[in-house]
Design an enzyme around this catalytic site. Sequence first.
Site, PDB file in Angstrom:
ATOM      1  CD  GLU A  78      -3.154   0.463   0.283  1.00  0.00           C
ATOM      2  OE1 GLU A  78      -3.510   1.242  -0.679  1.00  0.00           O
ATOM      3  OE2 GLU A  78      -3.749  -0.853  -0.169  1.00  0.00           O
ATOM      4  CD  GLU A  79       4.355   1.040   3.918  1.00  0.00           C
ATOM      5  OE1 GLU A  79       4.140   0.009   3.628  1.00  0.00           O
ATOM      6  OE2 GLU A  79       4.860   1.536   4.791  1.00  0.00           O
ATOM      7  N   GLY A 111      -4.305  -7.032  -5.267  1.00  0.00           N
ATOM      8  CA  GLY A 111      -5.183  -5.993  -5.686  1.00  0.00           C
ATOM      9  C   GLY A 111      -4.739  -4.565  -5.919  1.00  0.00           C
ATOM     10  CE  LYS A 148     -14.774   1.861  -7.085  1.00  0.00           C
ATOM     11  NZ  LYS A 148     -15.000   2.696  -5.919  1.00  0.00           N
ATOM     12  CE  LYS A 157      -7.435   1.442   0.538  1.00  0.00           C
ATOM     13  NZ  LYS A 157      -6.208   1.410  -0.234  1.00  0.00           N
ATOM     14  CG  LEU A 176      -6.545 -17.707  -3.260  1.00  0.00           C
ATOM     15  CD1 LEU A 176      -8.037 -18.044  -2.863  1.00  0.00           C
ATOM     16  CD2 LEU A 176      -6.210 -16.237  -3.049  1.00  0.00           C
ATOM     17  CB  THR A 178       2.016 -19.756  -2.080  1.00  0.00           C
ATOM     18  OG1 THR A 178       1.255 -19.191  -3.565  1.00  0.00           O
ATOM     19  CG2 THR A 178       2.277 -21.190  -3.013  1.00  0.00           C
ATOM     20  CD  GLU A 190     -13.288  -5.242   0.231  1.00  0.00           C
ATOM     21  OE1 GLU A 190     -14.739  -5.174  -0.034  1.00  0.00           O
ATOM     22  OE2 GLU A 190     -12.542  -4.322   0.102  1.00  0.00           O
TER      23      GLU A 190
END
Lengths: 378, 378
Positions: A78-79, A111, A148, A157, A176, A178, A190
Amino acid sequence: MHWMVQASRAVTYEVAIVEDVLCPEDPTLARAGAEPGSPARRYVVVDSAVAELHGSRIERYFAHQQVRIGVCVLDVSEEVKSVETALRILRALERFGIDRRREPILAIGGGVLCDIVGLVASLYRRSTPYVRVPTTLIGLVDAGVGVKTGVNFDGHKNRLGTYHPAACSLLDRSFLATLDRRHISNGLAEILKLALIKDRYLFDLLECHGARLRDEKLQAATTGGEDVARQVLARAVDGMLEELEPNLWEHQLERRVDYGHSFSPAIEMRALPELLHGEAVSIDMALTTMIGRSRGLVDGRDADRVLSVMRQLGLPVWHPVCEEGLLRAALAETVRHRGGAQRLPLPVGIGGACFVNDLSERELVAACAELRSLAGIG
Amino acid sequence: MHWMVQASRAVTYEVAIVEDVLCPEDPTLARAGAEPGSPARRYVVVDSAVAELHGSRIERYFAHQQVRIGVCVLDVSEEVKSVETALRILRALERFGIDRRREPILAIGGGVLCDIVGLVASLYRRSTPYVRVPTTLIGLVDAGVGVKTGVNFDGHKNRLGTYHPAACSLLDRSFLATLDRRHISNGLAEILKLALIKDRYLFDLLECHGARLRDEKLQAATTGGEDVARQVLARAVDGMLEELEPNLWEHQLERRVDYGHSFSPAIEMRALPELLHGEAVSIDMALTTMIGRSRGLVDGRDADRVLSVMRQLGLPVWHPVCEEGLLRAALAETVRHRGGAQRLPLPVGIGGACFVNDLSERELVAACAELRSLAGIG
């Protein structure tokens, strides 16, 4: 003089649940998003963790399919979900050189990676096609299926982005296996969101099998587990697309899928890098469940069930950054983002939702205090 | 499992020829692009030259209309048409803070400024509305009326961008009075383009009145001049929109309005900062007129008329950067940009166009040599 220009843009994109997308003999990925006869060249952006685990399989796959690839390996979080990262990819893409319409960019990763590559694809030559292969659960059910794109900017964000659907999303659950359990939980948040706002049966599945789904990472470890995993994934994607399709460009700002996304953007950004996206969403849903309970929209028993499922899924219901000032600022920002009104989705029982515009600060603070004490922080 | 997501996005935007858009009593600009009841706050991006000439009028206008404004003054040129400039505006916009849908960004300036602000508006919160007030002739007839936004990147013209129409474009010819003649010529190049590919009557107007239009800067200096200026502007905008409307997102890559834009991107970027956009377009049109003549699509007399009108409009037909290597590279890049085929618009007589895919290097080099000698370079 005066002209009204009127046009209509038709958009079609494909989302498919596939098996073993990197099987060398399967041409699906090599052909995805391109017309027959298109050049056999692809620029591939891969998450570094995925490259480490599956890099040689990816190379073997495209070699077998006789597709020449350029690869950009990206250490994503995210950073680094930033304009700078997008520009780095764009420069590499420019060096590789792609045709404007016939050489879709491929995104293989979580994502965050899908969001960044989506932005890259929408900007390069004013939009080029791209194909997503999400490798995390949150990618499979959320970032990988919508339209999006975005990066964080100036501490906010997804402040910059576009609406640009991938030509095709190929959802392969085998990646998934791993993933660590925390990232499975991240995606389950989600899925839980969809269950809470519109699919009580999905909630029941999570309540009965949530812990097992998480432990088995939605793989076929047990016979029953396989069946539940398939069902949960299919219902989540189907529910998500059902919400998105009539409102792809968010002309309608009251969106049920915004549930869990009213306070979480501020919580997530303030707590960075401590909370994953789904974890911040879970805290937001816990908070709004409390608000729903105090309004009589959710009864005490259902509220307890919701919080209990969150814990079972390994999701937090609280974080110390949730103080009054932050939540007030988060609400103000959300109002700005929703065109001047709260349009706040709240749960109605389990499996239903409504929108309110009259949440008071007092209510917000009370819900926050209650949640804090429930979380055992006192 | 497998889903096909299908949706259709309706787009409507307004282009209006207006008079004295900064007249304090006229609410048009203050209300443009916003619904009644929207907040009376606007973020305004203004070209520094425009700010110097009209800054106090702009402030007086919004004060009279009781609109609180934030202003970003931008020193614009093709060289600062960059991602960095877009980010600078975005940071300032974030500090000002705008509502997602109800506080359109205003762009007051030339084509480059409109392109950058368009990109900013399309990225901020995944698209916010914006309003254009072009202040140059190229802005009035080209950048200000279409849906393309963009910035240069990595040495390539408009390599990054989006399709994002302004909610409204207000075309006020009075700004041209303070423009220098070279920038009038710059805009006349795009008008000439439309004349050449589709509007023989417009060509006749330019042939008869071009020099006067340029000298009078499309203002009402003389009775006849006023009438011609009105006609030329209206025909140019009308012709442009007629071409754009059925193909807003360029699904069809054979675009007549691409005439003059096959070789010019490379010429313009190589010659930077020597050539203005319209000047590079003029050279491209001169070159393709030569190609058309050698193919028998344009007869010698018409070719002479075209070059003569270019000179009358103050436009170049040649520049020393036009050597073989550059033109070859330009063609290769254009093929990539047009989805793998040349799709090269060529003139047919005056007022008509066709597309070819078989331009040879030999033909290109010959046309270039002929043009060089015609330009008196030897």
